[in-house]
Write a protein that holds these residues in place. Structure first.
Motif, PDB file in Angstrom:
ATOM      1  N   ASN A 285      -3.691   0.773   0.821  1.00  0.00           N
ATOM      2  CA  ASN A 285      -3.055  -0.503   1.145  1.00  0.00           C
ATOM      3  C   ASN A 285      -3.259  -0.884   2.600  1.00  0.00           C
ATOM      4  O   ASN A 285      -3.416  -0.016   3.478  1.00  0.00           O
ATOM      5  CB  ASN A 285      -1.557  -0.448   0.847  1.00  0.00           C
TER       6      ASN A 285
ATOM      7  N   GLU B 189      -1.692   4.113   3.354  1.00  0.00           N
ATOM      8  CA  GLU B 189      -1.449   2.876   4.089  1.00  0.00           C
ATOM      9  C   GLU B 189      -2.206   2.960   5.410  1.00  0.00           C
ATOM     10  O   GLU B 189      -1.899   3.817   6.245  1.00  0.00           O
ATOM     11  CB  GLU B 189       0.044   2.682   4.324  1.00  0.00           C
TER      12      GLU B 189
ATOM     13  N   GLN C  90       6.364  -4.353  -0.363  1.00  0.00           N
ATOM     14  CA  GLN C  90       6.158  -3.044   0.250  1.00  0.00           C
ATOM     15  C   GLN C  90       7.278  -2.845   1.261  1.00  0.00           C
ATOM     16  O   GLN C  90       7.296  -3.463   2.318  1.00  0.00           O
ATOM     17  CB  GLN C  90       4.782  -2.937   0.908  1.00  0.00           C
TER      18      GLN C  90
END
Length: 491
Positions: free
Chosen positions: A311, A273, A138
């Motif tokens: 995430n 996120e 990432q």
């Protein structure tokens, strides 16, 4: 004017030559159809090489690409050996020993029109080594802490982007992090924008050669939608020109705001996120942490585009919690598990202490506790199919019990996480099941117990309720350690 054009042409040609060397070295993995993308069978998760994958990881550095040789490869090997498949990588240069992108001249000043070849070679090596190991990266484009503050939190005084330190920008072109991040676009600061475009073009020309990279625009951003959307659109356009599909998000300070932002611009972003949910300063502890994940999943699912991955590239917490903004190591481990039981697509332990002694640590990194947790998670995932399950709320804890967490493939399989302490759970399978098998996973011992066949008990029914009786399964661990109960329906 003529000399200026010649200089620009020369710089562009040098950039092409340098990038050409990288392209000759790096294999072409683009376009094979097996890259990281939302799972076709359940877009709340990821798939890689055509198979669903739960992203779990831990590492001791945010910008791992700045490590070289065996320092990097041994760290990756260790993480992979305990079941990790996911790292964070910020394009950051704020730590001592990190390389800068611009080339340094003999007089000590920097030329922003020329790249430091070693900088990009480090990135190529990192992407090569993670790809070999099928470790998902990432990658964060901008980290505004590089130019803010002092010491370990910023090196503006010595940074090439400080006009005092380069030969390209007039004094005052930028004065701080705000001028470079966000301000460059807002104020149409062309010299800065030109540099940023050239930097991102170079970065993407390398990253797009790989199929294992997820993209995050900012670290803990408060720079506004214009800045984030601009660069998200810019890199997606670069990918489109290269015939690639990429997946982009942007991490904001408030996790709920991160979710709202990517939901609002689903044409740009394809995952959320929410790392700031995993700390004491901006996120909750205990059950509220899990509740947040469930709420965001529901809100995303209600959108026209439907589910997308959530995430958690940073799970905070270290030691006894002397860094009160981060929280404790115990809470970090429980957050790691709750992310999985909350239906998140990834979870990773944040880096450890920045200073000797560890009192200001943000996470546990790839410590022994993190390694043990990764092993345990993989043993659990080997027995329970999270990709066909959902967070499940049809259970209750007995009075004075600690909070527990559940996932279910309704009518087929259920998993209940007991973080530790006095805990008893009444699980309602919801559908009528006559017999179930129950296996206990001792997280500390990394061991599964023997399967037991159990008949759920009828709850008390006096014949007057219109609802009628229900079958309830009572689950209680043998002691106060952390356990997972795995329940499978037989009849």
């Amino acid at each position: 004017m003529l000399a200026s054009h010649r200089r620009m042409w020369r710089n562009e040609m040098m950039a092409v030559l340098v990038l050409g060397a990288f392209w000759a070295i790096a294999p072409v993995w683009a376009g094979d159809g097996g890259g990281i993308r939302p799972y076709s069978g359940n877009p709340s998760y990821w798939q890689y090489k055509g198979k669903p994958i739960m992203l779990v990881g831990a590492s001791d550095k945010d910008n791992l690409w700045q490590w070289t040789g065996t320092q990097l490869t041994e760290h990756l090997d260790l993480m992979q050996s305990v079941g990790g498949n996911y790292v964070r990588n910020t394009m950051s240069d704020r730590n001592e020993g990190d390389l800068f992108a611009a080339k340094q001249r003999d007089d000590g000043r920097y030329d922003l029109d020329q790249w430091n070849d070693a900088y990009w070679e480090r990135l190529r090596f990192f992407l090569d080594e993670t790809h070999k190991r099928e470790i998902i990266v990432q990658l964060t484009l901008w980290d505004w802490f590089d130019l803010s503050g002092a010491g370990v939190y910023g090196r503006f005084a010595v940074h090439p982007l400080n006009p005092d330190n380069n030969i390209n920008w007039e004094p005052g072109t930028i004065k701080n992090a705000g001028d470079f991040y966000g301000g460059s676009l807002r104020h149409k600061n062309q010299p800065v924008l030109d540099y940023q475009h050239r930097y991102i073009d170079t970065l993407m020309s390398m990253a797009l050669r790989y199929d294992h990279v997820l993209y995050n625009i900012n670290n803990e951003s408060s720079l506004g939608a214009e800045w984030e959307n601009y660069w998200a659109t810019y890199i997606k356009a670069a990918a489109e020109r290269a015939g690639k599909e990429i997946h982009v998000t942007s991490m904001q300070f408030a996790p709920g705001t991160s979710v709202r932002h990517v939901m609002t611009y689903r044409d740009i972003y394809s995952f959320a996120e929410v790392s700031q949910n995993n700390q004491d300063a901006l996120g909750p502890v205990g059950k509220k942490h899990w509740d947040n994940l469930l709420f965001w999943r529901k809100m995303i699912a209600r959108s026209d585009e439907g589910p997308m991955p959530i995430n958690n590239v940073k799970v905070y917490g270290q030691g006894v919690g002397l860094n009160t903004a981060a929280g404790t190591e115990k809470e970090a481990v429980e957050r790691f598990w709750r992310n999985i039981f909350g239906g998140a697509a990834s979870t990773r332990f944040h880096r450890p202490a920045l200073r000797d002694g560890g009192q200001w640590g943000w996470g546990i990194g790839l410590s022994e506790r993190a390694q043990h947790t990764l092993r345990a998670v993989n043993l659990f995932l080997g027995e329970f199919d999270v990709f066909n399950a959902e967070p499940y709320e049809a259970f209750s804890t007995v009075d004075n019990s600690v909070d527990c967490y559940c996932m279910a493939d309704l009518g087929k399989a259920y998993a209940v996480y007991f973080p530790g302490g006095r805990a008893t759970v009444h699980l309602d399978p919801w559908v009528y099941v006559k017999k179930v098998s129950v296996r206990w996973f001792d997280i500390a011992a990394l061991s599964w117990g023997q399967e037991q066949i159990v008949e759920p008990q009828w709850d008390q029914y006096d014949g007057t309720s219109w609802w009628g009786p229900q079958r309830i399964l009572t689950l209680a661990p043998a002691n106060h350690r952390s356990y997972i109960a795995l329940v499978r329906a037989i009849e």
